[in-house]
Design an enzyme around this catalytic site. Sequence first.
Site, PDB file in Angstrom:
ATOM      1  N   LEU A 189       2.028  31.969 -41.788  1.00 59.52           N
ATOM      2  CA  LEU A 189       1.710  31.432 -43.250  1.00 59.52           C
ATOM      3  C   LEU A 189       0.909  30.181 -42.829  1.00 59.52           C
ATOM      4  O   LEU A 189       0.155  30.050 -44.028  1.00 59.52           O
ATOM      5  CB  LEU A 189       3.093  31.085 -43.909  1.00 59.52           C
ATOM      6  N   HIS A 190       0.797  29.552 -41.767  1.00 58.10           N
ATOM      7  CA  HIS A 190      -0.026  28.354 -41.501  1.00 58.10           C
ATOM      8  C   HIS A 190      -0.059  27.428 -43.051  1.00 58.10           C
ATOM      9  O   HIS A 190      -1.274  27.327 -43.297  1.00 58.10           O
ATOM     10  CB  HIS A 190      -1.180  28.930 -41.349  1.00 58.10           C
ATOM     11  N   LEU A 191       0.962  27.026 -43.445  1.00 58.82           N
ATOM     12  CA  LEU A 191       0.997  26.254 -44.618  1.00 58.82           C
ATOM     13  C   LEU A 191       0.252  24.833 -44.701  1.00 58.82           C
ATOM     14  O   LEU A 191      -0.086  24.536 -45.686  1.00 58.82           O
ATOM     15  CB  LEU A 191       2.514  26.126 -45.197  1.00 58.82           C
ATOM     16  N   GLN A 220      -5.497  26.847 -39.257  1.00 60.28           N
ATOM     17  CA  GLN A 220      -4.428  25.750 -39.271  1.00 60.28           C
ATOM     18  C   GLN A 220      -5.449  24.547 -39.678  1.00 60.28           C
ATOM     19  O   GLN A 220      -4.787  23.424 -39.851  1.00 60.28           O
ATOM     20  CB  GLN A 220      -3.510  25.635 -38.211  1.00 60.28           C
TER      21      GLN A 220
END
Length: 372
Positions: free
Chosen positions: A93-95, A272
């Site tokens: 998800l690389h939130l 990211q």
Amino acid sequence: MLVAVVKELKQGEGRVACTPENVRKLTDAGHKVIVEKNAGIGSGFSNDMYEKEGAKIVTHEQAWEADLVIKVKEPHESEYQYFKKNQIIWGFLHLASSKEIVEKMQEVGVTAISGETIIKNGKAELLAPMSAIAGQRSAIMGAYYSEAQHGGQGTLVTGVHENVDIPGSTYVIFGGGVAATNAANVALGLNAKVIIIELNDDRIKYLQDMYAEKDVTVVKSTPENLAEQIKKADVFISTILIPGAKPPKLVTREMVKSMKKGSVLIDIAIDQGGTIETIRPTTISDPVYEEEGVIHYGVPNQPGAVPRTSTMALAQGNIDYILEICDKGLEQAIKDNEALSTGVNIYQGQVTNQGLASSHDLDYKEILNVIE
């Protein structure tokens, strides 16, 4: 628990998060699985193949009604409308790269499990195969975009050594982890010279021993050394990733300006946020742009370009975690499995990953304190 496998909307993304084989493991365990129509086509899996293993083929909207939604990449902004309270979303998800999606998940009360932050025995277990693929492919892309027809220097990275001695290219690789060594190995296979810039002293020693008989130089990571080595690069690959958090912009615009004109710059961790000041996310169909005279390659989902390989790798890694969640329920699975707990970035709207909280200046709570 109703489990859904959804089709990826990210441009060029051919991966799918669950294979027909893994659907059978879930259905044999008594779980209901729905698969969005054509979710597996890009990886070579037809709708019929999923149906034969017990899944029901559904629409995009129907898939998002599930309790557990299994994805490869972060949800597209058009999918935010489908979030529902206590829903579990699983994927890379690389939130840290988007505060908007985090705030939406908080607002609704979603639980988000990010595969890239799952740490087992000190290693990013699920991310490692994807890092390996991205590293290998980055070395290949560096060679490809070095050609004049793509805006590069017009160099053949292998050099020429038949009756002449034309040296190959120099690859400078920032970071010394899984992605870095895989990039280095491909570059060496192409007869290129490799320079690895690494911070950790133990890792430096490991890399020096690993490449003792190869054309590899390992350099201590300092701003001064980075600025010096980047000038030598025909291909520069940044592999720096801080799980769950945005990395700092360590490669400055001034450093990029100092690079050879037509050289190639790649940031594997662009999903990211990346470590390069001048880079921005691109797509598999439109992967490069030129800035400061340097070719920038910023594709955030490189494994998606080779989905048959990467789908098998990610599905093999995630199925045991998914089965445990389905069999025990999320809360018990988190208590029983420390590695799984490290993957929970948001629990019912509460941020439970410290790196993520720091990236967006949000409140953080430790996951075990939240579920008890």
